[in-house]
Design a protein around this motif. Structure first.
Motif, PDB file in Angstrom:
ATOM      1  N   LEU A   1       0.824  -1.208   0.000  1.00  0.00           N
ATOM      2  CA  LEU A   1       0.000   0.000   0.000  1.00  0.00           C
ATOM      3  C   LEU A   1       0.862   1.263   0.000  1.00  0.00           C
ATOM      4  O   LEU A   1       0.550   2.238  -0.691  1.00  0.00           O
ATOM      5  N   LEU A   2       1.948   1.253   0.751  1.00  0.00           N
ATOM      6  CA  LEU A   2       2.827   2.422   0.781  1.00  0.00           C
ATOM      7  C   LEU A   2       3.543   2.606  -0.552  1.00  0.00           C
ATOM      8  O   LEU A   2       3.779   3.737  -0.986  1.00  0.00           O
ATOM      9  N   LYS A   3       3.881   1.501  -1.220  1.00  0.00           N
ATOM     10  CA  LYS A   3       4.468   1.608  -2.562  1.00  0.00           C
ATOM     11  C   LYS A   3       3.465   2.222  -3.527  1.00  0.00           C
ATOM     12  O   LYS A   3       3.814   3.086  -4.342  1.00  0.00           O
ATOM     13  N   GLN A   4       2.231   1.767  -3.462  1.00  0.00           N
ATOM     14  CA  GLN A   4       1.199   2.312  -4.347  1.00  0.00           C
ATOM     15  C   GLN A   4       1.011   3.807  -4.129  1.00  0.00           C
ATOM     16  O   GLN A   4       0.877   4.578  -5.090  1.00  0.00           O
ATOM     17  N   LYS A   5       1.007   4.227  -2.877  1.00  0.00           N
ATOM     18  CA  LYS A   5       0.833   5.654  -2.595  1.00  0.00           C
ATOM     19  C   LYS A   5       2.029   6.457  -3.087  1.00  0.00           C
ATOM     20  O   LYS A   5       1.875   7.581  -3.594  1.00  0.00           O
ATOM     21  N   ALA A   6       3.225   5.892  -2.969  1.00  0.00           N
ATOM     22  CA  ALA A   6       4.411   6.577  -3.472  1.00  0.00           C
ATOM     23  C   ALA A   6       4.353   6.724  -4.989  1.00  0.00           C
ATOM     24  O   ALA A   6       4.662   7.783  -5.543  1.00  0.00           O
ATOM     25  N   VAL A   7       3.952   5.659  -5.690  1.00  0.00           N
ATOM     26  CA  VAL A   7       3.812   5.721  -7.147  1.00  0.00           C
ATOM     27  C   VAL A   7       2.765   6.755  -7.545  1.00  0.00           C
ATOM     28  O   VAL A   7       2.955   7.535  -8.485  1.00  0.00           O
ATOM     29  N   ALA A   8       1.646   6.767  -6.844  1.00  0.00           N
ATOM     30  CA  ALA A   8       0.581   7.731  -7.138  1.00  0.00           C
ATOM     31  C   ALA A   8       1.073   9.164  -6.941  1.00  0.00           C
ATOM     32  O   ALA A   8       0.735  10.062  -7.723  1.00  0.00           O
ATOM     33  N   LEU A   9       1.884   9.398  -5.917  1.00  0.00           N
ATOM     34  CA  LEU A   9       2.438  10.732  -5.693  1.00  0.00           C
ATOM     35  C   LEU A   9       3.349  11.153  -6.833  1.00  0.00           C
ATOM     36  O   LEU A   9       3.333  12.310  -7.280  1.00  0.00           O
ATOM     37  N   LEU A  10       4.154  10.225  -7.333  1.00  0.00           N
ATOM     38  CA  LEU A  10       5.065  10.537  -8.434  1.00  0.00           C
ATOM     39  C   LEU A  10       4.317  10.805  -9.733  1.00  0.00           C
ATOM     40  O   LEU A  10       4.749  11.613 -10.552  1.00  0.00           O
ATOM     41  N   GLN A  11       3.203  10.139  -9.931  1.00  0.00           N
ATOM     42  CA  GLN A  11       2.477  10.250 -11.193  1.00  0.00           C
ATOM     43  C   GLN A  11       1.397  11.324 -11.175  1.00  0.00           C
ATOM     44  O   GLN A  11       0.945  11.754 -12.236  1.00  0.00           O
ATOM     45  N   SER A  12       1.000  11.763 -10.008  1.00  0.00           N
ATOM     46  CA  SER A  12      -0.124  12.697  -9.910  1.00  0.00           C
ATOM     47  C   SER A  12       0.270  14.097 -10.369  1.00  0.00           C
ATOM     48  O   SER A  12       1.388  14.571 -10.129  1.00  0.00           O
ATOM     49  N   GLN A  13      -0.672  14.768 -11.040  1.00  0.00           N
ATOM     50  CA  GLN A  13      -0.479  16.159 -11.432  1.00  0.00           C
ATOM     51  C   GLN A  13      -0.821  17.107 -10.284  1.00  0.00           C
ATOM     52  O   GLN A  13      -0.558  18.315 -10.373  1.00  0.00           O
ATOM     53  N   SER A  14      -1.411  16.605  -9.209  1.00  0.00           N
ATOM     54  CA  SER A  14      -1.882  17.453  -8.112  1.00  0.00           C
ATOM     55  C   SER A  14      -0.804  17.722  -7.068  1.00  0.00           C
ATOM     56  O   SER A  14      -0.975  18.604  -6.229  1.00  0.00           O
ATOM     57  N   TYR A  15       0.276  16.948  -7.096  1.00  0.00           N
ATOM     58  CA  TYR A  15       1.324  17.105  -6.093  1.00  0.00           C
ATOM     59  C   TYR A  15       2.604  17.573  -6.775  1.00  0.00           C
ATOM     60  O   TYR A  15       3.067  16.971  -7.744  1.00  0.00           O
ATOM     61  N   VAL A  16       3.170  18.658  -6.269  1.00  0.00           N
ATOM     62  CA  VAL A  16       4.446  19.187  -6.771  1.00  0.00           C
ATOM     63  C   VAL A  16       5.501  18.882  -5.713  1.00  0.00           C
ATOM     64  O   VAL A  16       5.495  19.481  -4.622  1.00  0.00           O
ATOM     65  N   LEU A  17       6.395  17.944  -6.010  1.00  0.00           N
ATOM     66  CA  LEU A  17       7.400  17.506  -5.049  1.00  0.00           C
ATOM     67  C   LEU A  17       8.723  18.221  -5.304  1.00  0.00           C
ATOM     68  O   LEU A  17       9.136  18.378  -6.466  1.00  0.00           O
ATOM     69  N   ASN A  18       9.400  18.629  -4.233  1.00  0.00           N
ATOM     70  CA  ASN A  18      10.737  19.190  -4.410  1.00  0.00           C
ATOM     71  C   ASN A  18      11.741  18.058  -4.569  1.00  0.00           C
ATOM     72  O   ASN A  18      11.379  16.875  -4.570  1.00  0.00           O
ATOM     73  N   LYS A  19      13.012  18.406  -4.719  1.00  0.00           N
ATOM     74  CA  LYS A  19      14.030  17.397  -5.020  1.00  0.00           C
ATOM     75  C   LYS A  19      14.136  16.336  -3.931  1.00  0.00           C
ATOM     76  O   LYS A  19      14.182  15.132  -4.226  1.00  0.00           O
ATOM     77  N   GLU A  20      14.167  16.772  -2.675  1.00  0.00           N
ATOM     78  CA  GLU A  20      14.280  15.812  -1.575  1.00  0.00           C
ATOM     79  C   GLU A  20      13.034  14.933  -1.481  1.00  0.00           C
ATOM     80  O   GLU A  20      13.127  13.726  -1.226  1.00  0.00           O
ATOM     81  N   GLU A  21      11.864  15.531  -1.682  1.00  0.00           N
ATOM     82  CA  GLU A  21      10.621  14.755  -1.627  1.00  0.00           C
ATOM     83  C   GLU A  21      10.542  13.759  -2.773  1.00  0.00           C
ATOM     84  O   GLU A  21      10.087  12.624  -2.594  1.00  0.00           O
ATOM     85  N   THR A  22      10.998  14.176  -3.948  1.00  0.00           N
ATOM     86  CA  THR A  22      11.011  13.262  -5.093  1.00  0.00           C
ATOM     87  C   THR A  22      11.917  12.076  -4.828  1.00  0.00           C
ATOM     88  O   THR A  22      11.564  10.919  -5.087  1.00  0.00           O
ATOM     89  N   ALA A  23      13.111  12.349  -4.290  1.00  0.00           N
ATOM     90  CA  ALA A  23      14.069  11.276  -4.013  1.00  0.00           C
ATOM     91  C   ALA A  23      13.505  10.275  -3.011  1.00  0.00           C
ATOM     92  O   ALA A  23      13.541   9.061  -3.238  1.00  0.00           O
ATOM     93  N   ILE A  24      12.954  10.786  -1.890  1.00  0.00           N
ATOM     94  CA  ILE A  24      12.458   9.874  -0.856  1.00  0.00           C
ATOM     95  C   ILE A  24      11.247   9.093  -1.349  1.00  0.00           C
ATOM     96  O   ILE A  24      11.033   7.928  -0.976  1.00  0.00           O
ATOM     97  N   THR A  25      10.452   9.703  -2.242  1.00  0.00           N
ATOM     98  CA  THR A  25       9.277   9.004  -2.769  1.00  0.00           C
ATOM     99  C   THR A  25       9.709   7.897  -3.714  1.00  0.00           C
ATOM    100  O   THR A  25       9.084   6.825  -3.752  1.00  0.00           O
ATOM    101  N   TYR A  26      10.762   8.117  -4.506  1.00  0.00           N
ATOM    102  CA  TYR A  26      11.315   7.029  -5.324  1.00  0.00           C
ATOM    103  C   TYR A  26      11.765   5.862  -4.438  1.00  0.00           C
ATOM    104  O   TYR A  26      11.551   4.688  -4.767  1.00  0.00           O
ATOM    105  N   LEU A  27      12.380   6.192  -3.305  1.00  0.00           N
ATOM    106  CA  LEU A  27      12.804   5.143  -2.370  1.00  0.00           C
ATOM    107  C   LEU A  27      11.602   4.358  -1.868  1.00  0.00           C
ATOM    108  O   LEU A  27      11.602   3.121  -1.885  1.00  0.00           O
ATOM    109  N   PHE A  28      10.537   5.054  -1.444  1.00  0.00           N
ATOM    110  CA  PHE A  28       9.356   4.382  -0.923  1.00  0.00           C
ATOM    111  C   PHE A  28       8.642   3.569  -2.011  1.00  0.00           C
ATOM    112  O   PHE A  28       7.927   2.612  -1.704  1.00  0.00           O
ATOM    113  N   ALA A  29       8.810   3.970  -3.287  1.00  0.00           N
ATOM    114  CA  ALA A  29       8.207   3.232  -4.396  1.00  0.00           C
ATOM    115  C   ALA A  29       9.064   2.044  -4.820  1.00  0.00           C
ATOM    116  O   ALA A  29       8.717   1.344  -5.771  1.00  0.00           O
ATOM    117  N   ASP A  30      10.185   1.819  -4.140  1.00  0.00           N
ATOM    118  CA  ASP A  30      11.082   0.693  -4.429  1.00  0.00           C
ATOM    119  C   ASP A  30      11.807   0.869  -5.760  1.00  0.00           C
ATOM    120  O   ASP A  30      12.073  -0.094  -6.463  1.00  0.00           O
TER     121      ASP A  30
END
Length: 374
Positions: A130-159
């Motif tokens: 479930l946490l992987k799915q949420k991380a993938v959704a965050l990376l793909q969503s147009q509604s969330y603008v992630l900064n560099k650190e947030e993008t990196a950590i979300t890639y980690l959580f998405a495996d």
């Protein structure tokens, strides 16, 4: 005299330390029972309680830290302190080791050998998924603008460890076992196009003097599913097992023909109305293009080429059509860029657009197709 109390202090320290370690297991078990429902509902109030309990009871607990960052990202809160604490505490190394162990041949046996090493959090648990799915959704969503650190950590959580290391300007590992076995692709994996193979049923809505229910088959080339508007080049054909003969104008006479098949090639566009990383919904999905009914008729004529050789030319005489459709496509990701799904469509085909066709043929049809994309 005070030295006599030293053994007692040491004994109390070890007892309390042992109790704290053993007390973490029931806390984690209780959290894991609640978390799937809490994560599915995005119940942030209950999630905060679970996070505080994990962080307060279990020393160096990676799950609590990961939940905290995911919660902050979903609520668009400031994540800088949580991400810095996560990285400074080397929790990223803990999670990478966890993903590697989960991708081993016997993850259940690996966990049973040392559950304390994995903080009493079983490998390949549904909460991880479930946490992987949420991380993938965050990376793909147009509604969330992630900064560099947030993008990196979300890639980690998405495996996606390679992308995590690239974002942090570190060299990717040469061999990362989970990178080829994960079930949840990241945004970069979905950048490429996919090929689809489909099969289904095509049927007129009302009584039809020519066509009856028939099979429909197709192949398509679809653009990146990361885009909001998804384009597609499609070829489809129908096999007319139950069609009836019809009259057509051929060489200034009326000829009866029995259609064998119909063919269509065109362009399609779909709006991605929903995408949670696993389920994708395209609504509406529109196709338009040219087609024809295969009649088996042709014209042949002979001519002499520039070298004096006699040549034969053949021109096919089929019924041309203008094929349009609108529908909905729903697909489920199996892994990476592999999907299965269903497409339901309404077709508008003005057959009498070609004046060679003598009888009037209705224009309204429907179809249901199952497909696989890869």
């Amino acid at each position: 005299m005070r030295y006599l109390y030293l053994p007692l202090f040491i004994f109390i320290f070890f007892v309390s330390s042992s109790f704290a370690q053993n007390g973490c297991e029931p806390v984690v078990n209780a959290a894991l029972q609640k978390l799937p429902n809490v994560l599915i509902k995005n119940d942030f109030g209950q999630l905060k309680t679970i996070i505080n309990t994990l962080k307060g009871t279990c020393e160096k607990n990676e799950l609590g830290r990961r939940l905290e960052i995911i919660s902050q990202l979903l609520q668009k809160q400031n994540t800088s302190l949580s991400i810095n604490a996560y990285l400074e505490g080397r929790y990223d190394d803990v999670l990478i080791q966890r993903f590697d162990a989960a991708a081993s041949r016997n993850p259940n046996g690996t966990y049973r050998q040392n559950p304390k090493k994995y903080q009493y959090f079983p490998l390949n648990h549904p909460v991880d998924s479930l946490l992987k799915q949420k991380a993938v959704a965050l990376l793909q969503s147009q509604s969330y603008v992630l900064n560099k650190e947030e993008t990196a950590i979300t890639y980690l959580f998405a495996d996606d460890i390679d992308e995590f290391l690239r974002e942090r300007n570190k060299k990717p590992a040469k061999s990362v076992s989970h990178s080829t076995t994960g079930y949840y692709p990241t945004k970069n994996v979905m950048n490429g196009p996919t090929i689809g193979l489909s099969a289904g049923i095509f049927s007129p809505f009302d009584s039809n003097p020519i066509f009856d229910q028939s099979g429909i088959f197709g192949i398509s080339y679809m653009g990146s599913l990361n885009n909001s508007i998804v384009s597609e080049l499609v070829y489809k054909f129908r096999v007319h097992n139950n069609s009836r003969p019809f009259d057509m104008r051929y060489k200034r006479e009326i000829r009866e023909v029995n259609p064998n098949s119909s063919h269509f090639i065109g362009l399609g566009f779909g709006y991605k109305a929903y995408d949670n990383g696993t389920l994708i919904l395209l609504l509406p999905k529109v196709n338009t293009g040219l087609g024809f009914i295969w009649t088996g008729l042709s014209d042949s004529y002979y001519y002499t080429d520039e070298y004096g050789f006699e040549r034969k030319s053949v021109s096919l005489r089929n019924i041309k059509t203008w094929h349009n459709s609108i529908g909905v496509t729903s697909m489920v990701r199996l892994q990476r860029k592999t999907f299965i799904g269903v497409e339901l469509s309404y077709h508008l085909i003005p057959y009498n657009w070609d004046d060679k066709l003598v009888p009037h043929v209705p224009s309204d049809y429907g179809s249901a197709e199952f497909f696989i994309r890869f």
